[in-house]
Scaffold this motif. Sequence first.
Motif, PDB file in Angstrom:
ATOM      1  N   UNK A1104      -2.877  -1.217 -10.830  1.00 49.90           N
ATOM      2  CA  UNK A1104      -3.635  -2.426 -10.576  1.00 49.90           C
ATOM      3  C   UNK A1104      -2.684  -3.610 -10.471  1.00 49.90           C
ATOM      4  N   UNK A1105      -2.907  -4.466  -9.487  1.00 53.26           N
ATOM      5  CA  UNK A1105      -2.152  -5.721  -9.382  1.00 53.26           C
ATOM      6  C   UNK A1105      -2.844  -6.759 -10.260  1.00 53.26           C
ATOM      7  N   UNK A1109      -5.882  -8.442  -8.574  1.00 49.72           N
ATOM      8  CA  UNK A1109      -6.818  -7.405  -9.040  1.00 49.72           C
ATOM      9  C   UNK A1109      -7.093  -6.363  -7.960  1.00 49.72           C
ATOM     10  N   UNK A1110      -6.096  -6.069  -7.147  1.00 45.22           N
ATOM     11  CA  UNK A1110      -6.230  -5.061  -6.105  1.00 45.22           C
ATOM     12  C   UNK A1110      -5.718  -3.727  -6.611  1.00 45.22           C
ATOM     13  N   UNK A1111      -6.507  -2.645  -6.373  1.00 44.20           N
ATOM     14  CA  UNK A1111      -6.046  -1.299  -6.686  1.00 44.20           C
ATOM     15  C   UNK A1111      -5.098  -0.833  -5.593  1.00 44.20           C
ATOM     16  N   UNK A1112      -3.892  -0.472  -5.991  1.00 47.78           N
ATOM     17  CA  UNK A1112      -2.868  -0.063  -5.039  1.00 47.78           C
ATOM     18  C   UNK A1112      -2.796   1.461  -4.965  1.00 47.78           C
ATOM     19  N   UNK A1113      -2.449   2.006  -3.812  1.00 51.29           N
ATOM     20  CA  UNK A1113      -2.332   3.471  -3.695  1.00 51.29           C
ATOM     21  C   UNK A1113      -1.130   3.978  -4.480  1.00 51.29           C
ATOM     22  N   UNK A1122       2.566  -5.302  -4.485  1.00 50.53           N
ATOM     23  CA  UNK A1122       1.138  -5.179  -4.196  1.00 50.53           C
ATOM     24  C   UNK A1122       0.925  -5.175  -2.679  1.00 50.53           C
ATOM     25  N   UNK A1123       0.014  -4.302  -2.216  1.00 53.96           N
ATOM     26  CA  UNK A1123      -0.243  -4.224  -0.772  1.00 53.96           C
ATOM     27  C   UNK A1123      -1.033  -5.423  -0.272  1.00 53.96           C
ATOM     28  N   UNK A1124      -1.672  -6.164  -1.171  1.00 56.96           N
ATOM     29  CA  UNK A1124      -2.493  -7.302  -0.770  1.00 56.96           C
ATOM     30  C   UNK A1124      -1.715  -8.611  -0.845  1.00 56.96           C
ATOM     31  N   UNK A1139       3.321  -3.596 -15.988  1.00 58.21           N
ATOM     32  CA  UNK A1139       2.985  -4.505 -17.078  1.00 58.21           C
ATOM     33  C   UNK A1139       2.068  -5.614 -16.561  1.00 58.21           C
ATOM     34  N   UNK A1140       1.267  -6.165 -17.472  1.00 65.88           N
ATOM     35  CA  UNK A1140       0.293  -7.185 -17.116  1.00 65.88           C
ATOM     36  C   UNK A1140       0.947  -8.561 -17.082  1.00 65.88           C
TER      37      UNK A1140
END
Length: 1289
Positions: A1104-1105, A1109-1113, A1122-1124, A1139-1140
């Motif tokens: 997760x980014x 908050x985008x789920x990455x492959x 992150x892909x987004x 890490x967050x």
Amino acid sequence: MCVARGNAGSQSGLWSGYCYWLLRRLPRLSQRLGGGARGVREAAMRAVLTWRDKAEHCINDIAFKPDGTQLILAAGNRLLVYDTSDGTLLQPLKGHKDTVYCVAYAKDGKRFASGSADKSVIIWTSKLEGILKYTHNDSIQCVSYNPVTHQLASCSSSDFGLWSPEQKSISKNKSSSKIICCSWTNDGQYLALGMFNGIISIRNKNGEEKVKIERPGGSLSPIWSICWNPSSRWESFWMNRDNNDAEDVIVNRGFQEIPSLESAVYSSQGSEAEEEEPEEEDDNLEEHNDILAVADWGQKLSFYQLSGKQIGKDRVLNFDPCCISYFTKGEYILLGGSDKQVSLFTKDGVRLGTVGEQYSWVWTCRVKPDSNYVVVGCQDGTISFYQLIFSTVHGLYKDRYAYRDSMTDVIVQHLITEQKVRIKCKELVKKIAIYRNRLAIQLPEKILIYELYSEDSSDMHYRVKERIVKKFECNLLVVCANHIILCQEKRLQCLSFSGVKEREWQMESLIRYIKVIGGPPGREGLLVGLKNGQILKIFVDNLFAIVLLKQATAVRCLDMSASRKKLAVVDENDTCLVYDIDTKELLFQVKSLRRTRDIPHHCLEVLAVNWSSGLFTQHVLLKHDLLGKCPSSMPDTEQLFKKRSWNSALRQKRRPESKRKKEMRWVEVAAGQESAPMYQYLDRKMFKEAYQIACLGVTDTDWRELAMEALEGLDFETSKKAFIRVQDLRYLELISSIEERKKRGETNNDLFLADVFSYEGKFHEAAKLYKRSGQENLALEMYTDLRMFEYAKVIHPIPGPSSGLEPTGVPTCNPEPPSHFLPSGFFTGVPLLPAPSLSRLIDIARKLDKAEREPLLLCATYLKKLDSPGYAAETYLKMGDLKSLVQLHVETQRWDEAFALGEKHPEFKDDIYVPYAQWLAENDRFEEAQQAFHKAGRQREAVQVLEQLTDNAVAESRFNDAAYYYWMLSMQCLDIAQDPAQKDVMLGKFHHFQRLAELYHGYHAIHRHTEDPFSVHGPETLFNISRFLLHSLPKDTPSGISKVKILFTLAKQSKALGAYRLARHAYDKLRGLCIPARFQKSIELGTLTIRAKPFHDSEELVPLCYRCSTNNPLLNNLGNVCINCRQPFVFSASSYDVLHLVEFCLEEGITDEEAISLIDLEAPRPKREDRQQETINNSSQILQLVETKDSMGDEDPFTAKLSFEQGGSEFVPVVVSRLVLRSMSRRDIIIKRWPPPLRWQYFRSLLPDASITMCPSCFQMFHSEDYELLVLQHGCCPYCRKRKDDPGP
């Protein structure tokens, strides 16, 4: 001590001498002395787990290499070779085709043997190479090497064989039953075989049966493990052992020292004390020294002599024993089996405690040679390595010293008569307390109270007075005349001898120390010291404690004077404080006792205090046999002590070997106590008597004072002995020359004394004596050599104002002038004399003026040739020739002195660190050499060393080291980048090396997983690392990194975790690579089986980014971003999960210092206000709530800046303003404070409850729990190896 003292004034000298005498004879002083007890929980034995590992198969047998460096394990069909220091698996050995049951190492360490279910025995060399293989008709059950001839015994289910390197064939003998275990005697003459039918067969070296032991259990009690006692000193114990009474007492007057465990003498038992003389050794009873311990599956432990006679009765175990081994030269026995633990027993079978509890049956346990380490092998494949630590339990009262021996016995020694009594408890002795005629012994399930038969001070006959049959858990045990005192943390309990609790005291803090200070029977007083610094006095017949005083620091130990007026306390800071009890006034204190000269860092305990006749002497006992003492104010002797320096010191020595070659450590009292009497004799010129007093123990300063006084008193014999003590060769040469002159007939004492004065530097007194003796020429020579021409003129006036004195005209009458005279060769016009002696050179150099550079330089040259660099350095320092001083330190490799000089004079750093670095490199200390080159400013050499280290680490597959060296290289480049001319190039190298360090650090785990049979990382960690590496690898894969291993690990772990789509992709990628043969089968099988799995990945694994908050492959073509939003992920350096954290940048114009100050403000956000508004209409009355929002809205201003539109192709960093910085909380912000020319990096944690730790040196991020565990395991950061206690970033 627990002493009811009388008149202190009349006993001062006797008591002081008694303390000294007692300490000289006291063996192994430790936790409880002087009737006092420290607040430390004691344990008979403590097992500390050093390391643990787990194999895939049951651990059937273990063997140590005789030097203890390696460990051979039989597990499955392989042998595993471990490094005993850290549990590293060095190498698995393959040679057997079936399960390996046994392994044994030869005593010479040149070879070891293994036996297997494939019916074969393989002989291996110490280099782990198989050299010979032979077979039996059945599976091999056990092997054992002869400790003397190195003959190998191998036993199978139907026969046993004997092989030695000298034999070409194997000598085999049939057996009537399955042989399970075997063991050679210490002399290698006999071999014991344990059978499945319960029979023990003892054979000679040729295999002939000499003794057959048939046991009652028969086949129902198969002999599972046997072992001969390695000690040959238990004859008296086993010959006289009896099992009638539980507590027995034996008195022995003959010993002159307390026996050690290796030479203990045991005697016949009796209900009362019996006296006996020490027995002589009998060389004809050698057979009795071989004792065989037998453990069978009838759940019994038995002992047999070589003749087959059983010793004592069988010991019931209540579990099936699988292994037996002797510990510390036959002192103890280790047993393990179906009870899933290893237990420690005494040599006669009394259980003492548990070494380590396991999760399955303990199949084997062995003791590391000549050490206190034990290794345990279990059925589930667990290997555990323990260190056994034994505590000392003892007590002291006046001249009686009681201590635990062999864990189950108590020995009471009379320190004056050297009489000893042994109390045999046959159970573990947990605590001992002694007071007057009482002795209390705590056992696991009871407390025994003994008393003396009579009031005679020399009586040593003890008898049982009371038994308190109850289990007690306590920290401390103290005995009084009619009570015992138990300490349980903050609580004291007073029990009668019948076990009835009479009183109880509850303290405010933990009890650190208790001491009985005497008193009438039943009304004794106790001194109690607490952790909060409070000191109390308690009477056992009174419920109320009396607070004597309270200090700021915790009490470590304390004592009271004989007059009950003063109190001495040693606190937790090792400061000794003395108080007046009545006024609570601090009389004086001695700080940092442990840091005084010659005293190492250890705990302190007060032993005794004595005030009398205005003379105070406090004895401070240090653990590990160290003693210090200090004087206080003394009206009559104050000036004497001020004149004489005192210090703390202790010398240890060994007594000469006795008849039985037993040794006992002696402790000498620290110097200083006998100083006052010695000086009284010196004042009266009684040198021989003063020497006798000094022999009792004084300081080196006192010895030198005695030597000088005796020398000036012309007592050359005493002076010579004293100078020998302080090893002053200079004065010894003088005394030797005077003695030679006396032998030649010289009798003029004035001349002798003049020479003494000249050596001491009293030149005018010496000149007067020379003149009085008619030897003015000697006085003239002395003054001219010293260049004291004005005084020489007084001795021998020379007419003429300009004539002057020239040394060339001075006649030489004394063939051996004193060592402080200058050789005339130092002056113009006189030929140079031969090289003088060392002592003379030292005096010459010290007497010369610093302006005399040429003579001083010549002195320094001679001193270097005489191998005295310390005096040469002193000479160079006197001249101010620092360059020569540096060269001297470098040539003699006195690096510490050179470094200290370099810090004061930076201009010499290059002259120091370059040779130091070259010296380190020559001694294979390359990391330190690199640091030395760096300090010397030789950046090129420093980088070259690191590059070579890195290449070597990669070539040797030490990828963890390679990561560390690349990190060091990056930091080296960052340091060089501060030079503007090299900034761009060095910053590029910095980022390149940082990336390589991260890659090799992660790849280290992948390499270990694929190469080693056991992995220390979990599936999720390996999955995360392989994904991280796959996304981070550049097109040109770095040297040593295998893409096959990364993809293979990724495929294997993805399949295990449910990421089937990713696993299929990894297997497809592997098909296009060159796969090593050892992976071929596994990859082909995995490729087929993955087709049966669904074509999707587990959602739990999707990263997760935290910015958008985008789920990455799981397979990201963009890499670790992150892909987004293209925000780079921040990974943990241990688990490699995301890490967050979100990185943000500062708005232009905000400096790092301003940002920190704004964040630290943590300005509170205005809260929302709710107001009421009332509206009145014609028909109704309306009340409304009006919400007032803050100026920034409900949303977190930082969170608002994280928004990002879908599909952006460029990375847009989060830029924060001053307003946003003020709204942040300091605990949520992590800052990488890079040194210039880099800028700091800022990260914000979006999940504040999940703690993250950043290493302050390498700036790598970890989950806090993972980081703390790794630092505990390795003692440093796992990435940059910075120790926790290292100063600096």
